[in-house]
Enzyme design. Structure first.
Site: not given
Ligand code: ZN
Length: 173
Positions: A43, A48, A88-89, A130-131, A134
Site C-alpha cells: 500500500g 508518501q 512502513c515504506l 494504515h494508508e 497516512h
C-alpha cells in the site's frame, strides 16, 4: 516521484480531499504503484510521494494482480481488535506492534469516479487503516505499543540524523 522517508514533513501533513479526478491521476497513480511494487510494499498513500491529496494505492497480493487506486477513502465502520507487527515504506527498518480493527467497511471512489463500499478484514483491513492514517498525517510510530516504540528508538534517531544530513546537503549544493 520517490517515496519520502521519515521525518519528511509531508508525512505529518493532512492530505486534502480530491474535488475533481484529473486525467493526470492515471499516470501519477501508476507511478505510485510502480514505486510500491519496487519497494515490495502492499500500500502507498499519496503524501508518501509528496502529493497532498487523498489518494492511495494498494495491492495486498503484491503481485500486480489486485492493484487498485482509491480516492477520498473513508472508514464507515470498524469492529474487533488485533495486534500485529507492521512496517512502513517511509520508515525503513522500523517494525512494531500496532493495534488495529479486525474488520472495516470503507467507502472510496475509483479513478472513474465510481463510489465503492468495500468490506475488508485481517491484512486488507490493516492496510486500509494504515494508508488512511497516512492521509491524516499519522504514522505507525504514533500507534505502536510502548515496548515497540522503545525497541525502534535507535533506528528512528538514525533516520532523523540521515534526514538532517540530506537536507543540509541539498541546501549547500
Ligand atoms: Zn506506511
Amino acid at each position: 516521484m520517490n517515496i519520502l522517508i521519515y521525518p519528511a514533513p509531508q508525512l505529518r501533513q493532512k492530505a486534502k480531499a480530491v474535488k475533481e479526478i484529473k486525467e493526470s491521476f492515471y499516470e501519477r497513480t501508476q507511478e505510485m504503484l510502480n514505486l510500491m511494487y519496487e519497494a515490495k510494499g502492499i500500500g502507498l498513500a499519496a503524501n508518501q510521494v509528496g502529493w497532498m491529496e487523498r489518494v492511495l494505492v494498494k495491492d495486498e497480493t503484491g503481485e500486480r494482480t489486485g492493484e487498485r487506486v482509491f480516492i477520498n477513502p473513508v472508514i464507515l465502520h470498524q469492529e474487533g481488535e488485533t495486534l500485529e507487527e507492521e512496517g512502513c515504506l517511509s520508515l525503513p527498518g522500523v517494525f512494531g506492534k500496532v493495534i488495529r480493527s479486525e474488520k472495516v467497511v470503507v467507502a472510496a471512489y475509483t479513478l472513474n469516479g465510481e463510489r465503492l463500499e468495500i468490506k475488508a478484514e485481517d491484512l486488507s483491513a490493516r492496510v486500509w487503516q494504515h494508508e488512511i492514517d497516512h492521509l491524516n498525517g499519522t504514522l505507525i510510530i504514533d500507534k505502536m505499543t510502548p515496548a515497540s516504540r522503545l525497541a525502534n528508538s535507535k533506528r528512528l534517531k538514525e533516520l532523523e540524523q540521515a534526514f538532517r544530513e540530506e537536507t543540509s546537503r541539498v541546501r549547500t549544493r
